[in-house]
Design a protein around this motif. Structure first.
Motif, PDB file in Angstrom:
ATOM      1  N   LEU A 176       0.831  -1.203   0.000  1.00 36.48           N
ATOM      2  CA  LEU A 176       0.000   0.000   0.000  1.00 36.48           C
ATOM      3  C   LEU A 176       0.868   1.256   0.000  1.00 36.48           C
ATOM      4  O   LEU A 176       0.628   2.191  -0.775  1.00 36.48           O
ATOM      5  CB  LEU A 176      -0.930   0.000   1.228  1.00 36.48           C
ATOM      6  CG  LEU A 176      -1.899   1.180   1.357  1.00 36.48           C
ATOM      7  CD1 LEU A 176      -2.839   1.280   0.160  1.00 36.48           C
ATOM      8  CD2 LEU A 176      -2.709   1.077   2.656  1.00 36.48           C
ATOM      9  N   ALA A 177       1.896   1.257   0.853  1.00 39.30           N
ATOM     10  CA  ALA A 177       2.816   2.406   0.914  1.00 39.30           C
ATOM     11  C   ALA A 177       3.510   2.601  -0.435  1.00 39.30           C
ATOM     12  O   ALA A 177       3.617   3.727  -0.938  1.00 39.30           O
ATOM     13  CB  ALA A 177       3.853   2.199   2.016  1.00 39.30           C
ATOM     14  N   THR A 178       3.956   1.511  -1.035  1.00 37.10           N
ATOM     15  CA  THR A 178       4.627   1.576  -2.337  1.00 37.10           C
ATOM     16  C   THR A 178       3.682   2.115  -3.404  1.00 37.10           C
ATOM     17  O   THR A 178       4.084   2.914  -4.259  1.00 37.10           O
ATOM     18  CB  THR A 178       5.149   0.175  -2.741  1.00 37.10           C
ATOM     19  OG1 THR A 178       5.978  -0.319  -1.688  1.00 37.10           O
ATOM     20  CG2 THR A 178       5.974   0.233  -4.013  1.00 37.10           C
ATOM     21  N   ASP A 179       2.422   1.708  -3.352  1.00 33.83           N
ATOM     22  CA  ASP A 179       1.417   2.205  -4.307  1.00 33.83           C
ATOM     23  C   ASP A 179       1.260   3.720  -4.212  1.00 33.83           C
ATOM     24  O   ASP A 179       0.951   4.386  -5.202  1.00 33.83           O
ATOM     25  CB  ASP A 179       0.057   1.539  -4.067  1.00 33.83           C
ATOM     26  CG  ASP A 179       0.030   0.076  -4.515  1.00 33.83           C
ATOM     27  OD1 ASP A 179       0.962  -0.344  -5.240  1.00 33.83           O
ATOM     28  OD2 ASP A 179      -0.902  -0.650  -4.121  1.00 33.83           O
TER      29      ASP A 179
ATOM     30  N   GLU B  11       8.251   5.070   0.707  1.00 31.40           N
ATOM     31  CA  GLU B  11       9.165   3.979   1.033  1.00 31.40           C
ATOM     32  C   GLU B  11       8.800   3.417   2.399  1.00 31.40           C
ATOM     33  O   GLU B  11       8.080   4.052   3.175  1.00 31.40           O
ATOM     34  CB  GLU B  11      10.614   4.464   1.013  1.00 31.40           C
ATOM     35  CG  GLU B  11      11.104   4.744  -0.394  1.00 31.40           C
ATOM     36  CD  GLU B  11      12.532   5.248  -0.451  1.00 31.40           C
ATOM     37  OE1 GLU B  11      13.206   4.967  -1.448  1.00 31.40           O
ATOM     38  OE2 GLU B  11      12.967   5.948   0.489  1.00 31.40           O
ATOM     39  N   VAL B  12       9.314   2.218   2.665  1.00 34.74           N
ATOM     40  CA  VAL B  12       9.015   1.538   3.929  1.00 34.74           C
ATOM     41  C   VAL B  12      10.298   1.181   4.645  1.00 34.74           C
ATOM     42  O   VAL B  12      11.222   0.623   4.042  1.00 34.74           O
ATOM     43  CB  VAL B  12       8.208   0.239   3.673  1.00 34.74           C
ATOM     44  CG1 VAL B  12       7.927  -0.488   4.990  1.00 34.74           C
ATOM     45  CG2 VAL B  12       6.909   0.538   2.934  1.00 34.74           C
ATOM     46  N   LEU B  13      10.367   1.526   5.932  1.00 35.36           N
ATOM     47  CA  LEU B  13      11.440   1.046   6.792  1.00 35.36           C
ATOM     48  C   LEU B  13      10.861  -0.117   7.588  1.00 35.36           C
ATOM     49  O   LEU B  13       9.955   0.057   8.399  1.00 35.36           O
ATOM     50  CB  LEU B  13      11.916   2.166   7.727  1.00 35.36           C
ATOM     51  CG  LEU B  13      12.874   1.787   8.865  1.00 35.36           C
ATOM     52  CD1 LEU B  13      14.107   1.071   8.359  1.00 35.36           C
ATOM     53  CD2 LEU B  13      13.277   3.016   9.664  1.00 35.36           C
ATOM     54  N   TYR B  14      11.341  -1.322   7.277  1.00 33.69           N
ATOM     55  CA  TYR B  14      10.905  -2.517   7.993  1.00 33.69           C
ATOM     56  C   TYR B  14      11.796  -2.684   9.219  1.00 33.69           C
ATOM     57  O   TYR B  14      13.015  -2.832   9.084  1.00 33.69           O
ATOM     58  CB  TYR B  14      11.025  -3.760   7.106  1.00 33.69           C
ATOM     59  CG  TYR B  14      10.075  -3.771   5.933  1.00 33.69           C
ATOM     60  CD1 TYR B  14       8.808  -4.343   6.038  1.00 33.69           C
ATOM     61  CD2 TYR B  14      10.441  -3.221   4.714  1.00 33.69           C
ATOM     62  CE1 TYR B  14       7.927  -4.359   4.952  1.00 33.69           C
ATOM     63  CE2 TYR B  14       9.570  -3.228   3.628  1.00 33.69           C
ATOM     64  CZ  TYR B  14       8.318  -3.798   3.756  1.00 33.69           C
ATOM     65  OH  TYR B  14       7.456  -3.802   2.684  1.00 33.69           O
TER      66      TYR B  14
END
Length: 262
Positions: free
Chosen positions: A156-159, A163-166
């Motif tokens: 969802l964030a990428t859409d 960016e995502v910090l896992y």
């Protein structure tokens, strides 16, 4: 019940209330929703990057009040002057004393560096919210989420172009993430269940992360020499909050720290 369990239980109730009052349509129509995000990955990997993700944090469950006098404007300007790679802002109110307004204010000042919304994401609604308030990156904490949630929220964030910090703390957390390639992985040296800090945690998990991913070490970094040591294990990002925020002038503390790692 651990502190983390309490935070997550509270957060789920809090988000349910907000969702009832704020339509997603309103968030999507926010002017900031349309802005192009600034890449954390690029900022960390560019030549000459300090690698420092400097955090604005007023308080924490383990330390209580850290700094309740420094303003978001003072700290943001100070961090930018110090040439940070990115800014992290706590938006959790009940446990960390942060607000979404903090991030929005920082975004007005900070137009050039990526901003991470630091919060406990337990619902896709918060990702829409993050985009609407001007965040470039969201945090997904593996120990709070299932494999499926990590995948769905990440997508969802990428859409939305973010960016995502896992964030992981253990091998078990890492195993939850679907395909580690080309991700931004943060190893938290603080155990969120006990809030105990162990810097060896970053080193222990470093070789479990592929070289295609960007490695970030989080929590407990208080000495520039630690950065040098972590770089040898392939770390390119270093999230530091309390070490700067506990000082009267966090921006100056950040500048002094960065001067010692150049």
């Amino acid at each position: 019940m651990t502190i983390l369990d309490k935070i997550i239980a509270f957060k789920k109730k809090e988000i349910a209330k907000i969702k009832a009052d704020v339509p997603v349509k309103k968030l999507v129509e926010s002017p900031l929703f349309k802005r192009e995000v600034i890449s954390l990955k690029k900022s960390l990997l560019e030549v000459g990057s300090t690698g420092i993700i400097a955090e604005f944090k007023r308080q924490s469950p383990s330390k209580g009040i850290i700094n309740d006098t420094a303003t978001i404007a003072e700290v943001t300007n100070g961090y930018l002057d110090a040439n940070i790679a990115a800014q992290s802002i706590l938006t959790d109110t009940s446990f960390f004393g942060g607000t979404m307004a903090d991030l929005m204010e920082a975004r007005i000042i900070n137009q050039q560096k990526p901003i991470l919304r630091k919060d406990f994401i337990v619902d896709g609604f918060q990702i829409v919210e993050a985009k609407a308030i001007g965040a470039d990156v969201i945090l997904l904490i593996a120990s709070c989420l299932t494999s499926e949630e990590l995948k769905n929220y990440g997508n969802l964030a990428t859409d939305f172009g973010m960016e995502v910090l896992y964030e992981v703390h253990s091998q078990q957390d890492l195993d939850k993430i679907n395909d580690l390639d080309n991700k931004i992985i943060g190893i938290n040296n603080r155990n969120l269940k006990t809030f105990k800090v162990d810097l060896d945690n970053s080193i222990k998990l470093a070789d479990q992360i592929p070289d295609t991913s960007v490695k970030i070490s989080e929590s407990g970094i208080s000495d520039p020499r630690i950065i040098m040591g972590l770089k040898e294990y392939g770390f390119q990002g270093f999230l530091i909050g309390e070490n700067f925020m506990k000082e009267e002038n966090p921006g100056e503390a950040c500048q002094n720290f960065i001067n010692h790692i150049r």
